[in-house]
Design a protein around this motif. Structure first.
Motif, PDB file in Angstrom:
ATOM      1  N   ASP A 139       0.826  -1.213   0.000  1.00  0.00           N
ATOM      2  CA  ASP A 139       0.000   0.000   0.000  1.00  0.00           C
ATOM      3  C   ASP A 139       0.858   1.260   0.000  1.00  0.00           C
ATOM      4  O   ASP A 139       0.483   2.280  -0.577  1.00  0.00           O
ATOM      5  N   LEU A 140       2.038   1.192   0.640  1.00  0.00           N
ATOM      6  CA  LEU A 140       2.916   2.356   0.755  1.00  0.00           C
ATOM      7  C   LEU A 140       3.841   2.522  -0.447  1.00  0.00           C
ATOM      8  O   LEU A 140       4.627   3.471  -0.480  1.00  0.00           O
ATOM      9  N   GLY A 141       3.770   1.602  -1.395  1.00  0.00           N
ATOM     10  CA  GLY A 141       4.570   1.750  -2.603  1.00  0.00           C
ATOM     11  C   GLY A 141       5.835   0.942  -2.653  1.00  0.00           C
ATOM     12  O   GLY A 141       6.559   0.974  -3.664  1.00  0.00           O
ATOM     13  N   PHE A 142       6.171   0.223  -1.586  1.00  0.00           N
ATOM     14  CA  PHE A 142       7.315  -0.679  -1.650  1.00  0.00           C
ATOM     15  C   PHE A 142       7.067  -1.739  -2.722  1.00  0.00           C
ATOM     16  O   PHE A 142       5.913  -2.086  -3.026  1.00  0.00           O
ATOM     17  N   TRP A 143       8.149  -2.281  -3.271  1.00  0.00           N
ATOM     18  CA  TRP A 143       8.040  -3.330  -4.279  1.00  0.00           C
ATOM     19  C   TRP A 143       8.697  -4.592  -3.737  1.00  0.00           C
ATOM     20  O   TRP A 143       9.893  -4.602  -3.466  1.00  0.00           O
ATOM     21  N   ILE A 144       7.912  -5.641  -3.549  1.00  0.00           N
ATOM     22  CA  ILE A 144       8.437  -6.865  -2.956  1.00  0.00           C
ATOM     23  C   ILE A 144       9.318  -7.599  -3.967  1.00  0.00           C
ATOM     24  O   ILE A 144       8.887  -7.927  -5.073  1.00  0.00           O
ATOM     25  N   LEU A 145      10.549  -7.874  -3.569  1.00  0.00           N
ATOM     26  CA  LEU A 145      11.521  -8.578  -4.408  1.00  0.00           C
ATOM     27  C   LEU A 145      11.500 -10.083  -4.144  1.00  0.00           C
ATOM     28  O   LEU A 145      11.611 -10.877  -5.071  1.00  0.00           O
ATOM     29  N   ASN A 146      11.418 -10.451  -2.887  1.00  0.00           N
ATOM     30  CA  ASN A 146      11.369 -11.867  -2.497  1.00  0.00           C
ATOM     31  C   ASN A 146      10.667 -11.993  -1.157  1.00  0.00           C
ATOM     32  O   ASN A 146      10.676 -11.057  -0.354  1.00  0.00           O
ATOM     33  N   ASP A 147      10.079 -13.141  -0.904  1.00  0.00           N
ATOM     34  CA  ASP A 147       9.808 -13.541   0.466  1.00  0.00           C
ATOM     35  C   ASP A 147      10.745 -14.702   0.765  1.00  0.00           C
ATOM     36  O   ASP A 147      10.944 -15.592  -0.052  1.00  0.00           O
ATOM     37  N   ILE A 148      11.361 -14.660   1.923  1.00  0.00           N
ATOM     38  CA  ILE A 148      12.391 -15.626   2.301  1.00  0.00           C
ATOM     39  C   ILE A 148      11.926 -16.360   3.540  1.00  0.00           C
ATOM     40  O   ILE A 148      11.453 -15.745   4.507  1.00  0.00           O
ATOM     41  N   SER A 201      15.633 -19.064  -1.684  1.00  0.00           N
ATOM     42  CA  SER A 201      14.882 -18.222  -0.758  1.00  0.00           C
ATOM     43  C   SER A 201      14.431 -18.977   0.488  1.00  0.00           C
ATOM     44  O   SER A 201      13.595 -18.474   1.249  1.00  0.00           O
ATOM     45  N   ASP A 202      14.978 -20.168   0.730  1.00  0.00           N
ATOM     46  CA  ASP A 202      14.749 -20.852   2.004  1.00  0.00           C
ATOM     47  C   ASP A 202      16.097 -20.974   2.712  1.00  0.00           C
ATOM     48  O   ASP A 202      17.010 -21.598   2.201  1.00  0.00           O
ATOM     49  N   TRP A 203      16.185 -20.354   3.880  1.00  0.00           N
ATOM     50  CA  TRP A 203      17.439 -20.298   4.633  1.00  0.00           C
ATOM     51  C   TRP A 203      17.301 -21.146   5.893  1.00  0.00           C
ATOM     52  O   TRP A 203      16.277 -21.108   6.570  1.00  0.00           O
ATOM     53  N   PHE A 204      18.352 -21.875   6.218  1.00  0.00           N
ATOM     54  CA  PHE A 204      18.314 -22.814   7.337  1.00  0.00           C
ATOM     55  C   PHE A 204      19.330 -22.374   8.391  1.00  0.00           C
ATOM     56  O   PHE A 204      20.528 -22.412   8.154  1.00  0.00           O
ATOM     57  N   PHE A 205      18.825 -21.900   9.529  1.00  0.00           N
ATOM     58  CA  PHE A 205      19.678 -21.484  10.637  1.00  0.00           C
ATOM     59  C   PHE A 205      19.037 -21.930  11.950  1.00  0.00           C
ATOM     60  O   PHE A 205      17.810 -21.983  12.056  1.00  0.00           O
ATOM     61  N   PRO A 206      19.845 -22.203  12.971  1.00  0.00           N
ATOM     62  CA  PRO A 206      19.261 -22.427  14.300  1.00  0.00           C
ATOM     63  C   PRO A 206      18.832 -21.110  14.916  1.00  0.00           C
ATOM     64  O   PRO A 206      19.315 -20.037  14.535  1.00  0.00           O
ATOM     65  N   ILE A 207      17.912 -21.177  15.859  1.00  0.00           N
ATOM     66  CA  ILE A 207      17.565 -19.978  16.611  1.00  0.00           C
ATOM     67  C   ILE A 207      18.743 -19.616  17.510  1.00  0.00           C
ATOM     68  O   ILE A 207      19.680 -20.397  17.684  1.00  0.00           O
ATOM     69  N   CYS A 208      18.701 -18.428  18.074  1.00  0.00           N
ATOM     70  CA  CYS A 208      19.819 -17.941  18.877  1.00  0.00           C
ATOM     71  C   CYS A 208      19.885 -18.699  20.205  1.00  0.00           C
ATOM     72  O   CYS A 208      18.948 -18.650  21.013  1.00  0.00           O
ATOM     73  N   THR A 209      20.982 -19.412  20.420  1.00  0.00           N
ATOM     74  CA  THR A 209      21.168 -20.199  21.641  1.00  0.00           C
ATOM     75  C   THR A 209      22.624 -20.115  22.080  1.00  0.00           C
ATOM     76  O   THR A 209      23.455 -19.470  21.442  1.00  0.00           O
ATOM     77  N   GLY A 210      22.931 -20.804  23.155  1.00  0.00           N
ATOM     78  CA  GLY A 210      24.315 -20.941  23.593  1.00  0.00           C
ATOM     79  C   GLY A 210      24.963 -19.630  23.981  1.00  0.00           C
ATOM     80  O   GLY A 210      24.318 -18.715  24.506  1.00  0.00           O
ATOM     81  N   ALA A 211      26.259 -19.531  23.693  1.00  0.00           N
ATOM     82  CA  ALA A 211      27.026 -18.359  24.106  1.00  0.00           C
ATOM     83  C   ALA A 211      26.543 -17.087  23.421  1.00  0.00           C
ATOM     84  O   ALA A 211      26.732 -15.979  23.947  1.00  0.00           O
TER      85      ALA A 211
END
Length: 395
Positions: A139-148, A201-211
């Protein structure tokens, strides 16, 4: 866990949280339209007014991790009745969907104003909010390039067993408008780091954990939704260059700032929570920037200066009368003194003759033709790269 959708018929109205910051609100454009952006700083206060205070067209990349409006009421417990440390902070609570939409429209409008014409924006969310954010973006005029899709290696289980495990979040990548040109996308570098395959456009990472997860003196998470640095690093390496200014309207504990400093970028953060600000400042101060060679991004091929094949002949990198051939040695052409090539009696450019030989409408002659140098076969594109390196100031 009892869940009610804010704004739905019959739902209990949630607490309406003021979006006013801790400091006096700066007037729009307080830093001046021509002033330098306040880089490597955390702007303390309400994010919308902080964004409005920035110079117009002053940032190269926006990464936004806004409130998700999870609409949670009551606690969440595991099957053993232990309590889950879920997001129940006031900053994630809105009185209604309409209130959340107004907030989203305001901060996106302010971010749009601060973006350079070739800047892009990443915004991350879950199913609770990302569809509303996406519609408002358009609605604000941005142009979507990808959804990831960020697929989590270690998502939180669905303890009730009433839904699928929510194992991903969505990032929307958008340019400032449909006609925005020249935005940064480091395609070749991303491909090289992905075993010479296009990055998906599919990225595989763990959530933030550990140190990496920031904890307070009691061992409790400082921020409930701290994002992994690997996610921010990929965003910045994909869509920014060293020295670029990265804006984060919801700075939290400073993941964007820490990664920006490590990768040779500048940052601007907006945050109003004193605890988050203190943690972010301490975290960023401890970051050691990487050596430039670790994050330098070569100029994309489409932005490299144009070189005519005749220039290579004139520079003596390839001799008139030499033969060019394709990788499988199906065709051979002779290099002419004027920079054209001859296939029998047919004369033309390296591109035109390459296409004609194959019966194709077009051909990239630089990558199609090869030659012999010092007894070894090389692609003529290697000669072009050598010419560019030897004469970087010429067109």
């Amino acid at each position: 866990m009892s869940i009610q959708r804010a704004g739905a018929a019959g739902s209990r109205v949630q607490k309406l949280v003021s979006r006013t910051g801790l400091q006096p609100v700066p007037r729009p454009g307080a830093f001046g339209s021509m002033a330098a952006a306040p880089v490597d700083q955390i702007l303390v206060g309400d994010c919308i007014h902080s964004l409005q205070s920035l110079p117009e067209a002053s940032v190269d990349l926006v990464f936004a991790d806004p409130p998700y409006n999870l609409q949670l009421e009551g606690g969440l417990t595991r099957p053993d009745q232990s309590e889950v440390d879920a997001v129940d902070d006031d900053w994630d609570k809105f009185a209604s969907f309409a209130d959340y939409d107004r907030f989203t429209r305001d901060w996106l409008s302010a971010a749009h104003r601060a973006m350079k014409p070739d800047a892009t924006l990443f915004v991350i969310g879950s199913y609770h909010n990302i569809f509303r954010v996406g519609a408002i973006l358009q609605d604000l005029g941005f142009w979507i390039l990808n959804d990831i899709v960020w697929r989590k290696a270690n998502p939180m289980p669905n303890f009730r067993g009433r839904r699928f495990t929510n194992a991903h979040e969505t990032l929307i990548w958008a340019s400032k408008g449909a006609n925005a040109k020249g935005y940064t996308f480091n395609y070749e570098a991303l491909k090289a780091g992905n075993e010479d395959c296009q990055l998906r456009s599919d990225w595989f990472f763990p959530i933030c954990t550990g140190a990496e997860r920031l904890k307070d003196a009691k061992g409790k998470k400082v921020h409930p939704t701290q994002k992994p640095e690997a996610l921010l690093a990929r965003v910045m390496m994909a869509a920014s260059k060293p020295g670029d200014v990265v804006l984060d309207p919801f700075f939290g504990t400073g993941t964007t700032g820490a990664v920006a400093k490590r990768l040779g970028r500048r940052f601007i953060g907006c945050e109003r929570d004193p605890g988050y600000i203190a943690a972010a400042r301490e975290r960023i101060a401890a970051v050691e920037p990487l050596p430039e060679a670790a994050f330098h991004t070569p100029l994309p091929k489409r932005q490299e200066k144009r070189v005519a094949f005749a220039s290579l002949v004139e520079a003596g990198l390839i001799a008139a009368g030499a033969e060019l051939f394709d990788e499988k040695k199906r065709w051979r052409v002779v290099v002419r003194a004027d920079g054209a090539v001859a296939l029998g009696d047919i004369v033309g450019s390296i591109h035109k003759i390459g296409a004609l030989a194959q019966g194709l409408p077009a051909c990239n002659g630089w990558t199609f033709w090869r030659c012999v140098e010092n007894g070894a076969e090389i692609c003529i594109d290697d000669l072009r790269a050598r010419y560019r390196a030897a004469a970087p100031g010429e067109e």
